[in-house]
Scaffold this motif. Sequence first.
Motif, mmCIF file in Angstrom:
data_model
loop_
_atom_site.group_PDB
_atom_site.id
_atom_site.type_symbol
_atom_site.label_atom_id
_atom_site.label_comp_id
_atom_site.label_asym_id
_atom_site.label_seq_id
_atom_site.Cartn_x
_atom_site.Cartn_y
_atom_site.Cartn_z
ATOM 1 N N CYS A 262 53.452 41.551 44.179
ATOM 2 C CA CYS A 262 53.879 40.418 43.365
ATOM 3 C C CYS A 262 53.400 40.633 41.926
ATOM 4 O O CYS A 262 52.462 41.388 41.690
ATOM 5 N N PRO A 263 54.046 39.992 40.971
ATOM 6 C CA PRO A 263 53.676 40.226 39.574
ATOM 7 C C PRO A 263 52.374 39.531 39.176
ATOM 8 O O PRO A 263 51.859 39.779 38.091
ATOM 9 N N ASN A 300 53.101 32.183 49.079
ATOM 10 C CA ASN A 300 54.360 32.919 49.185
ATOM 11 C C ASN A 300 54.202 34.291 49.829
ATOM 12 O O ASN A 300 55.174 34.915 50.211
HETATM 13 FE FE1 SF4 Z 1 51.873 36.348 43.369
HETATM 14 FE FE2 SF4 Z 1 51.524 34.010 44.635
HETATM 15 FE FE3 SF4 Z 1 52.076 34.027 42.025
HETATM 16 FE FE4 SF4 Z 1 53.970 34.777 43.791
HETATM 17 S S1 SF4 Z 1 53.052 32.724 43.592
HETATM 18 S S2 SF4 Z 1 53.434 35.778 41.885
HETATM 19 S S3 SF4 Z 1 52.711 35.761 45.401
HETATM 20 S S4 SF4 Z 1 50.235 34.863 43.015
#
Ligand code: SF4
Length: 348
Positions: A262-263, A300
């Motif tokens: 993930c970013p 997520n």
């Molecule tokens: Fe990463 Fe969670 Fe942000 Fe998505 S919501 S970018 S999984 S830290």
Amino acid sequence: MMRRASIPLRIGKVTIGGKAPIAVQSMAKTDTQDIQATINQIKELEECGCEIVRLAVPNKEAAKSISAIKKSVSLPLVADIHFDYRLALAVLEAGVDGLRLNPGNIRDREQIAKIVVAAKEKEIPIRIGVNAGSLPPDFEPDTPLAERMVDMAVEQTRFMESLDFNLIKVSLKAFDVPTTIKAYQMIADKIPYPLHLGITEAGLPQAGAIRSAIGIGILLYQGIGDTIRISLTTHPCEEVSAAYEILKSLGLRQRGPTLVSCPSCGRAEVDVIKLAEAVNDHLRKITQPIKVAVMGCVVNGPGEAKDADVGIACGKDKGAIFRKGKIIGTVSEENFLAALIAEINKEL
Ligand code: SF4
């Protein structure tokens, strides 16, 4: 994705075209006259997944090196020939597996015929490698560039066919991505031979990989292309790695790991970028296909990376380890990397 039908041919042990997997090529960046350095780089390329290597042959001394290099490597070798047809004849004698000729700078038909006759006798394929930058200025000067490239390749193809030679592969490379795409799209229906795709002089690794991914990726998605080379201003293994990323992104080849990461965002409570980079360093050593996810939060994480073989979704001070989207345990922050590596090793 319907792949364009092409007549398969063999370059050494590798089949190009037909239903064969899209082959990954690169080019040695050593002086071909430095036999040991070139052998070493070819071996490095083989280890990182390259399937065909091209060597520059700018002079007689380089041509002479080919037979010694050939004896010490197992990857098929393609000799890159410009200007002097005698170099092509010399490398054919030296045992090269394929030739790349630039029709823009070997124009004499008698000379081309001599190469074709010798290649036919040894059943060695020839790539008609058109480059936008080396088209003769007097060749169809008023025609748009993509058409000029296609016309030059088709003209050369027809001449080789008239000599009863059909071990042909064609490339139409330009720096300009739309021009390259247009040229390949145009030639795809005009000839039945395999197409070697590339964006020439694409640049330094990041920009060059993006340019190549767009140009080559669009063509591959349209079913056009049988072999690829990513031209980057860096070590050639980076070219091979970029080539596999393009092929993996389209589901055309599987080699080595895929990292889903993930970013990061304001929800992350750990340094996701640092962790993802550390995981990526570990994955570089692995050649088996495995999908690994590094996600910054549990909200997520597992859901977004549910098709990953293993992954981690980080939270405050601890992280959830998951397989195929299902959480199988939690670990403390100092053990994130070690725990993930342990799970990856179980999958291999
Ligand atoms: Fe990463 Fe969670 Fe942000 Fe998505 S919501 S970018 S999984 S830290």
